[in-house]
Design a protein around this motif. Structure first.
Motif: not given
Length: 537
Positions: A443, A471-474, A476-477
């Motif tokens: 992340c 954060e929004p992309d954390w 899924t990762a």
């Protein structure tokens, strides 16, 4: 006098401790002034009924009174027991219960506290323990010389930082403290001309022994901030090295991360770090990328890579166990769990081995439990804390069975994490630190924003990821990386507010405590974040 009290015989009038003031200035207390304060406190403690072998609990913030009480207790022949003061915005009742537990365990002769902390007096009154405020105790003390303590008497009662959720008192005899301080001095080649700067809490072993007792015993200048000072103004801490000439320091890894993220690069203009020769990094598993990033941050102003010294220690060994030697540079090893930073070789006469589940010493490169013995090992736990657990830290026949997983390569120790924070997956021990390292790397999250917990739900292992303001992309990762690292163990992600991650005084996550909170339903967000269909372990 000998050991950490020897400086009292001939205190330097030119050197001393500079305490950070709220207005941004520094207040110098020379060692001569501090020695006078120490003697006054030693006399006052004796007048209050303290005898050799007693415990004196000290609930003070960073400042001259703490120093006077610490050394004054030892000069009076007692064991000084620093206790963390209540956090400014924390849960008062939770801290009060913590203090009650400390008092039950240590049975102090008396408690001395900051006058601004009336809660301490309230708790002590309920527990039947005499309490004095740090200023009032000195009323009537004339500063006459206090008799020197016996060399084999107690020095400290250190309370462990409690990463497992349980705080225990460790009895540190004077010879063990003297051996630790001497070992640190040899390791860092400390002289009176080598100033130290520190923001670490003075009630915790790294700040207390490494960044207060060792510099004072050496007679070198010391720049001392509180943790709150550092959090608010990390640039002020860097100025100790870049403008005022400090050369030595220590901190957990999250301190490096805080500096990198909070200090603009252009704020370092005009600073010179070329004389900064030791940044001891310990207290938690260290990510190689963080060390590299900190060097990249400070190298343009003269900091050398070799100045970063990963280390390993614990309160049951007074403090230091291993450390990377000066001027050699840290190294890594690649294992099944990923890349691991080496924590150096044994210090202060310590002997370090790694053993399997049956207590047999394993070969180099084989993971097992870290065991320590040597002159710095503590005398034992307080009677109320004498028991141990299979996965926790134990003191057995002069050895510290640390409860930490690691391995040795050519005499250097590599630390992986707490055995009690892991689960067995297909016969292999999976540690929370393994999962957390993989997730943070995937992340790019700051240190402390994602915390991994591992445990059993019924008969099945599970990973719980605590994400602070993600954060929004954390999400899924993080979940994908955790499932890979955990070899298909089900993963649940929970978004929590700032402050929800319980930490020790040294900044380590209290994973066992939080896992218990999770099982009890106290550690869930209003809308749990789905991690996708869990794989079957």
């Amino acid at each position: 006098m000998t050991g950490p009290l020897a400086w009292l015989d001939r205190p330097d009038e030119r050197r001393g401790i500079r305490f950070a003031e709220p207005d941004g200035s520094w207040r110098l207390w020379s060692y001569a002034e501090l020695a006078d304060l120490v003697r006054r406190y030693a006399t006052a403690l004796r007048d209050a009924g303290v005898d050799a072998g007693d415990v004196v609990s000290i609930v003070e913030t960073t400042g001259p009174r703490f120093v006077g009480l610490l050394f004054g207790s030892m000069l009076a022949g007692a064991a000084a027991s620093p206790v963390a003061p209540p956090p400014p915005f924390g849960d008062r009742e939770r801290w009060a219960e913590h203090l009650r537990g400390v008092l039950r365990a240590s049975t102090p002769r008396l408690v001395v506290h900051d006058p601004a902390l009336p809660l301490v007096a309230e708790v002590c009154a309920g527990a039947g323990v005499p309490a004095y405020d740090g200023e009032g105790l000195l009323a009537g003390a004339d500063g006459r010389w206090a008799a020197a303590p016996t060399p084999d008497g107690p020095a400290l009662v250190q309370f462990t930082s409690g990463s497992s959720g349980r705080v225990r008192g460790v009895r540190v005899p004077r010879p063990a403290l003297a051996a630790t301080v001497a070992g640190i001095q040899r390791w860092l080649r400390m002289t009176p001309d080598d100033p130290t700067a520190s923001w670490l809490p003075v009630h915790h072993d790294m700040g207390l022994v490494g960044c207060l007792l060792a510099p004072v015993a050496t007679g070198s200048d010391l720049w001392l901030m509180s943790p709150g000072d550092f959090v608010r103004r990390p640039l002020r801490y860097l100025e100790c090295f870049g403008r005022h000439g400090a050369r030595l320091t220590a901190m957990p890894a999250f301190g490096l991360d805080h500096i990198i993220r909070r200090v603009p690069r252009n704020a370092l203009a005009g600073m010179d770090f070329s004389a900064w020769r030791a940044v001891i990094v310990g207290a938690e598993r260290i990510q190689p990328a963080l060390l590299t990033e900190f060097v990249r941050f400070a190298a343009p102003h003269g900091l050398r890579r070799e100045a970063l010294l990963p280390a390993y220690g614990l309160a049951e060994a007074t403090l230091s166990v291993t450390g990377v030697p000066l001027d050699t540079g840290w190294r890594t090893a690649t294992v099944e769990q990923g890349e691991v930073v080496g924590c150096g070789r044994p210090l202060a006469g310590a002997q370090v081995t790694v053993v399997d589940d049956d207590g047999r010493v394993v070969d180099d490169g084989t993971v097992g439990e870290i065991v320590v013995r040597g002159p710095s090992v503590a005398a034992g736990y307080l009677p109320a804390n004498a028991d141990g657990t299979a996965s926790g830290t134990r003191l057995v026949d002069g050895e510290v069975h640390t409860g930490d997983a690691g391995f040795l390569v050519d005499g250097e120790l590599f630390v992986l994490g707490r055995l009690g924070d892991g689960v067995k997956v297909r016969g292999r021990m999976l540690l929370a630190e393994d999962v957390e390292a993989a997730v943070v790397s995937a992340c790019g999250a700051p240190v402390g924003r994602i915390t991994a917990l591992l445990g059993q739900v019924g008969d099945a292992p599970r990973v719980v990821l605590l994400l602070v303001r993600p954060e929004p992309d954390w999400l899924t990762a993080a979940c994908a990386a955790a499932e890979v690292a955990a070899e298909g163990v089900p993963v649940e992600a929970v978004v929590v507010p700032a402050g929800a991650v319980a930490r020790t005084s040294s900044g380590k996550p209290r994973r066992r405590l939080m896992w218990q909170d999770y099982l009890a339903g106290r550690l869930r967000s209003a809308e749990p974040v789905p991690a996708g269909p869990p794989a079957t372990p």
